[in-house]
Design a protein around this motif. Structure first.
Motif, mmCIF file in Angstrom:
data_model
loop_
_atom_site.group_PDB
_atom_site.id
_atom_site.type_symbol
_atom_site.label_atom_id
_atom_site.label_comp_id
_atom_site.label_asym_id
_atom_site.label_seq_id
_atom_site.Cartn_x
_atom_site.Cartn_y
_atom_site.Cartn_z
ATOM 1 N N LYS A 143 14.559 1.868 -32.123
ATOM 2 C CA LYS A 143 14.532 0.569 -31.470
ATOM 3 C C LYS A 143 15.960 0.134 -31.131
ATOM 4 C CE LYS A 143 10.098 0.331 -32.227
ATOM 5 N NZ LYS A 143 9.125 0.540 -31.122
ATOM 6 N N GLY A 164 11.387 6.929 -30.962
ATOM 7 C CA GLY A 164 10.918 5.822 -31.787
ATOM 8 C C GLY A 164 12.008 4.878 -32.235
ATOM 9 N N LYS A 176 15.194 5.584 -35.960
ATOM 10 C CA LYS A 176 14.060 6.166 -36.663
ATOM 11 C C LYS A 176 14.468 7.516 -37.246
ATOM 12 C CE LYS A 176 9.222 7.517 -36.246
ATOM 13 N NZ LYS A 176 8.034 7.606 -35.376
ATOM 14 N N SER A 231 12.468 0.725 -26.733
ATOM 15 C CA SER A 231 11.977 1.737 -27.674
ATOM 16 C C SER A 231 12.282 3.092 -27.060
ATOM 17 C CB SER A 231 10.472 1.563 -27.898
ATOM 18 O OG SER A 231 10.004 2.519 -28.832
#
Length: 327
Positions: free
Chosen positions: A138, A136, A168, A132
């Motif tokens: 992934k 944010g 994100k 992560s």
């Protein structure tokens, strides 16, 4: 009185595109942010604050009269001439010594600072890790792979190997996210895609959203979901086609390789990169044998056993070498 938008300020300070605008280092980013500012005039104070932080505090310069500069310079030169004969030998060495010391110190501090600001995630052979990122995003990193970024720009990634990204989005600024390989640069806002840099080329498969590819040869490619692009910097070969996302080319991130009508040669090349093994085909015809289906990838021996059964072949493991032969 206009207030500073703290959330927007934090986003701007982490946005590589905005930093490029502030430093006037990228024409596309300059055009984008000039347009954004025109449409968001209420955010001017926040914009100015972010720009000032990025560029640093600007100190007012004091102008010195030319006559004073000339006088001081002549004074220094006269002092040097008076002591030149007495310190000729010493003076010939000291400047070089000081210069060398300063140069070494500068290089050390620069490298040390870069080292402190650099973040690297690397996997061993056969290892898959879930990451992560600070923003944010992934990332699933496949075996024998590496990503690198700086703390200042966590949305600007350098990839070697294979990874899956679920980026994100940052709606407040539409901050971009970049993945750079040796062949190309992937530019996105928020989407899901797979990047593989194996075999002297980079393959990109887009699952969701849209992305732009900036190829090393200067060309650009826009991708939509369900498309596959492959580009090699060395050969300049480009492939751009539709693929079936219901049967991904390799769904390794979920602990299973899912092969979509791939040759055994391609499958075993994947094994070589992921597990660091050497593959030998004792029968050349086996290389073109096609495989479709799922194979568990969390254990090499289980993986090889599944390939044996799927391809109806015999695999012999000798130390770090794998030999393939017909049954």
């Amino acid at each position: 009185m206009e207030q500073i938008d703290q959330e927007l300020l934090d986003n701007l300070l982490q946005d590589t595109s905005f930093i490029n605008w502030a430093k006037k280092s990228n024409r596309n980013d300059i055009q984008y942010w000039n347009s954004w500012i025109r449409n968001n005039e209420s955010k001017i104070k926040t914009i100015d604050t972010a720009k000032s932080i990025i560029l640093g505090i600007s100190f007012q310069k004091t102008k010195v009269a030319n006559e004073k500069v000339e006088t001081e310079l002549n004074s220094v030169l006269n002092t040097i001439n008076k002591t030149k004969t007495r310190t000729k030998r010493i003076s010939s060495y000291i400047p070089y010594g000081i210069a060398a010391t300063v140069a070494i110190l500068f290089i050390f501090l620069t490298n040390n600072n870069s080292y402190k600001n650099s973040v690297t995630h690397k996997t061993a052979y056969g290892e898959i890790i879930n990451l992560s990122l600070p923003d944010g995003t992934k990332v699933v990193l496949n075996g024998n792979s590496e990503i690198n970024y700086t703390k200042e720009n966590p949305r600007d990634i350098v990839l070697t190997g294979e990874a899956y990204f679920k980026v994100k989005p940052v709606p407040a600024t539409k901050a971009k996210f970049w993945v750079t390989t040796k062949d190309l640069k992937v530019e996105v806002y928020g989407t899901q895609f797979h990047v593989n840099t194996r075999e002297e080329k980079t393959d990109v498969v887009l699952d969701e959203g849209s992305i732009h590819l900036l190829l090393d040869n200067g060309l650009t490619k826009k991708m939509i979901p369900g498309e596959f692009v492959s580009f090699s910097k060395s050969s300049e070969n480009i492939t751009h086609k539709k693929v079936d996302l219901d049967v991904p080319y390799s769904l390794w991130r979920d602990g299973t390789y899912i092969f979509n009508n791939l040759t055994l040669k391609e499958v075993m090349k994947n094994m070589e990169y992921t597990y660091g093994i050497e593959v030998k085909f004792l029968n050349e015809k086996l290389k073109e044998k096609l495989i479709t289906g799922g194979i568990p990838n969390e254990n090499l021996m289980i993986c090889l056993a599944a390939i044996e059964k799927s391809a109806d072949i015999t695999i012999i493991k000798k130390d770090n070498t794998i030999e393939l032969t017909e049954n």
